[in-house]
Design an enzyme around this catalytic site. Structure first.
Site, PDB file in Angstrom:
ATOM      1  N   SER A   1     -11.478  -2.087   0.125  1.00 48.83           N
ATOM      2  CA  SER A   1     -10.252  -1.785   0.866  1.00 48.83           C
ATOM      3  C   SER A   1     -10.136  -2.356   2.254  1.00 48.83           C
ATOM      4  CB  SER A   1      -9.748  -0.333   1.163  1.00 48.83           C
ATOM      5  OG  SER A   1      -9.157   0.225  -0.315  1.00 48.83           O
TER       6      SER A   1
ATOM      7  N   ASP B   1       0.695  -1.121  -0.010  1.00 53.26           N
ATOM      8  CA  ASP B   1       0.011   0.076   0.071  1.00 53.26           C
ATOM      9  C   ASP B   1       0.865   1.164  -0.015  1.00 53.26           C
ATOM     10  OD1 ASP B   1      -2.478   1.907   0.781  1.00 53.26           O
ATOM     11  OD2 ASP B   1      -3.253  -0.168   0.934  1.00 53.26           O
TER      12      ASP B   1
ATOM     13  N   HIS C   1      -4.002   5.086   4.265  1.00 50.73           N
ATOM     14  CA  HIS C   1      -4.687   3.824   3.650  1.00 50.73           C
ATOM     15  C   HIS C   1      -4.215   2.647   4.367  1.00 50.73           C
ATOM     16  CE1 HIS C   1      -6.266   1.285   0.484  1.00 50.73           C
ATOM     17  NE2 HIS C   1      -7.405   1.936   0.694  1.00 50.73           N
TER      18      HIS C   1
END
Length: 657
Positions: free
Chosen positions: A415, A199, A240
């Protein structure tokens, strides 16, 4: 395997397929080169203006090693960023004097490298977009103090982690969760398992993560150093990866945030999303990084979810994934978990070559009352589902760690779903460290539950395939059940060797009618009597070449000899393509899992929409993947109503017949 591939030059290797076991990954790579690499690259080469980066793939004329490669790079004005997937002859060079992105290839720099006597090939890397799924820069929340049940984790955010224990909070349906408490009650918490979060980085100094952080398995491929810490931005855009990491391995009972699905497991940070353009070499090195230290790779990103993109992994990346599933974890195979996509009903995740790959576990999401989320894509390659948003308040998502020691209740999208699945798989691997990557997929099929999942718009219903397995076009085989997966993992016997069979082809071009349906059939014996005979299916691919006046108005269905009908391509109203179409694109379905492949397969192609369209199906190849011998034969059946019992009985009845 020698690779001279450029963007529009791909070797066809269909006639070199072999039976593939764990030790035979080169033949597997050859098969994939035909099925997926060629499909993706050829279709992408016809896409809109290509971008070229300052990175170069360089192959030396022998195994000279890193030091020699660095000297070669320096004398030509380049910098050696290191080997590609640990190779001693393939390297990643970068030229700092070139712009990171340009619209034309730098012919002089390529010629300079090719002129070096120790270099056999040099390819300037294309740049492409990869996007995080479900990012929403909502407010960051401080810790809260709420009452807890006596036996629950004491972490202050645990009451908000309805996907771990759904008591009906925020309008949810009680007991609609991952059933992790049943796994924890068996003493399984993820010990000795590492999940890599591929990520934008991981805040490895976060108090809820720092003691479960595996530094040896981590790396920053965006900055080329061992410290994958997120780059600061005012809007916390790079939160994230940290959010995903907390879902897997946030510590228990430490008074910080919530708790991870596998709270005693380790997480590694692989920072690889944070640069203007992605390259094949960055992806490949990320997916092949430390394959014997990393058990699970979790990816919550992919091609743009705009409903018009058809894209997937390039050559080196596919080689990395293939090597991972065949050589990683000391031969047991790495597990690649993928978020299925956030394009909503206007997109189809079978147009995403990562999520639709046989080598990945594609995970969709549901909200806490059982509905699909509004952003969920649907496709026949989805294997199972986990959870994302709340029902009453869509902004109440997954509670997890956030940047700089903070916490959030707002992580969402597919996600958020993929790391939950990675956590469940980490529990299964602790329960049985001998599980192969295919065992994980079989366990997912056999233990996922329909529970209360439903399509809010009534489009997709639960259907039973030919051996009694229930599936849904949105949710795959259901929501993961950690307790059931751990229990079955402990009894598990590794499934038989996997084979790949070319089930036949239709080579003659056929016109797709403007009104009505083009129906094609293939009768196959599934390679009966050969080394690649398949009697029990796992994945099925329809490799299709098709052009039409509007690609987005195309529907394709595949029906098995046992009557299971999979929609392998749905309408995508935003896809106006009239030039590229699909070039040997491998549409995949998991819906026929466990079925018998011999007999007549039917492909239906038709146009939907208000405007009449025209098109041609130029080629269709049926690829069957599965086992010659029956799986599950040596597994004890403790529940006569379980999926395992149903499938075993179907297989036994078939043998008797």
């Amino acid at each position: 395997m020698r690779d001279e591939t450029t963007c529009c030059l791909v070797r066809s290797t269909r006639n070199r397929q072999k039976a593939t076991t764990m030790e035979q990954w080169p033949s597997l790579s050859i098969l994939l080169s035909f099925l997926l690499i060629s499909a993706v690259i050829l279709s992408l080469c016809q896409a809109a203006p290509e971008v070229f980066t300052n990175s170069f793939y360089v192959r030396l004329n022998g195994e000279h090693g890193h030091d020699v490669a660095s000297r070669i790079a320096k004398r030509n004005g380049f910098e050696n960023l290191g080997p590609v997937m640990g190779s001693k002859s393939e390297f990643h060079f970068v030229h700092r004097g070139l712009n990171h992105a340009r619209t034309k290839r730098s012919v002089p720099h390529t010629r300079l490298l090719k002129a070096d006597p120790l270099i056999t090939s040099a390819i300037q890397q294309s740049g492409f977009r990869r996007v995080k799924r479900g990012f929403n820069p909502l407010k960051v929340e401080n810790l809260v103090d709420v009452p807890l049940s006596h036996n629950d984790p004491s972490d202050p955010y645990f009451p908000y982690q309805w996907y771990l224990k759904n008591t009906g909070q925020n309008g949810g349906k009680p007991k609609l969760d991952l059933n992790v408490e049943a796994a924890w009650a068996q003493g399984i918490t993820g010990k000795n398992v590492t999940t890599a979060i591929m990520d934008d980085g991981v805040d490895y100094m976060h108090p809820d993560l720092k003691f479960n952080y595996n530094a040896k398995a981590s790396y920053d491929f965006s900055s080329n150093d061992p410290y994958p810490y997120p780059r600061y931005t005012d809007d916390w855009f790079n939160s994230h990866g940290t959010r995903c990491a907390g879902e897997v391995a946030a510590a228990r009972d430490n008074g910080v945030c919530g708790v991870g699905v596998a709270y005693d497991s380790k997480v590694a940070g692989i920072r690889m999303l944070d640069q203007p353009y992605m390259t094949d070499l960055i992806e490949a090195n990320s997916m092949g990084h430390e394959p014997n230290l990393i058990d699970i790779y979790s990816a919550s990103w992919g091609p743009t979810d705009d409903g018009k993109t058809v894209d997937g992994p390039r050559n080196a990346t596919m080689r990395a994934i293939v090597r991972g599933v065949n050589e990683g974890r000391n031969g047991l195979g790495n597990i690649y978990v993928w978020a299925s996509g956030d394009g909503g009903e206007d997109d189809d995740c079978n147009c995403d070559g990562y999520a639709a790959s046989m080598w990945t576990v594609s995970i969709n999401s549901a909200i806490n009352d059982g509905q699909n989320a509004h952003y969920d894509e649907s496709c026949s390659s989805t294997l199972a589902s986990t959870f994302s948003n709340g029902a009453k308040d869509p902004n109440t998502g997954v509670a997890t760690t956030d940047l700089y020691g903070k916490c959030t209740r707002s992580h969402s999208g597919t996600s958020a779903a993929a790391p939950e699945a990675a956590g469940v798989f980490a529990l299964a691997l602790e329960a049985n460290p001998s599980l192969t990557w295919r065992d994980i997929q079989h366990l997912t099929v056999l233990t996922s539950k329909r529970n209360s999942l439903f399509d809010a718009k009534g489009r997709f219903h639960w259907t039973m395939n030919g051996v009694g397995l229930e599936f849904n076009h949105l949710f795959g085989f259901g929501v993961l059940d950690a307790g059931a997966m751990v229990a079955l993992s402990r009894e598990w016997k590794t499934v038989p060797a996997r084979y790949h069979c070319d089930g036949g082809s239709v080579k003659e071009a056929r016109r797709v009618p403007s009104r009505g349906t083009l129906v094609l059939t293939l009768d196959t014996k599934a390679c009966q009597g050969t080394d690649t005979e398949v009697n029990y299916l796992e994945h099925v691919q329809a490799v299709v070449t098709l052009n039409s006046t509007r690609r987005g108005d195309t529907n394709i269905y595949l029906t098995s000899p046992m009557g299971t009908r999979s929609m392998i391509l749905s309408r995508r109203p935003n896809d106006d393509d009239r030039h590229d179409g699909f070039v040997k694109w491998p549409f995949m379905t998991t819906h026929t899992w466990g079925e018998y492949p011999k007999g007549t397969w039917t492909l239906e192609v038709r146009f939907v929409g208000d405007v009449l369209q025209a098109g041609w199906l130029k080629e269709w190849t049926l690829m069957l993947h599965g086992t010659r011998d029956a799986p599950y034969v040596n597994l004890p059946v403790t529940d006569p109503h379980s999926k395992l019992a149903v499938v075993k009985k179907a297989h036994e009845d078939r043998k008797k017949a």
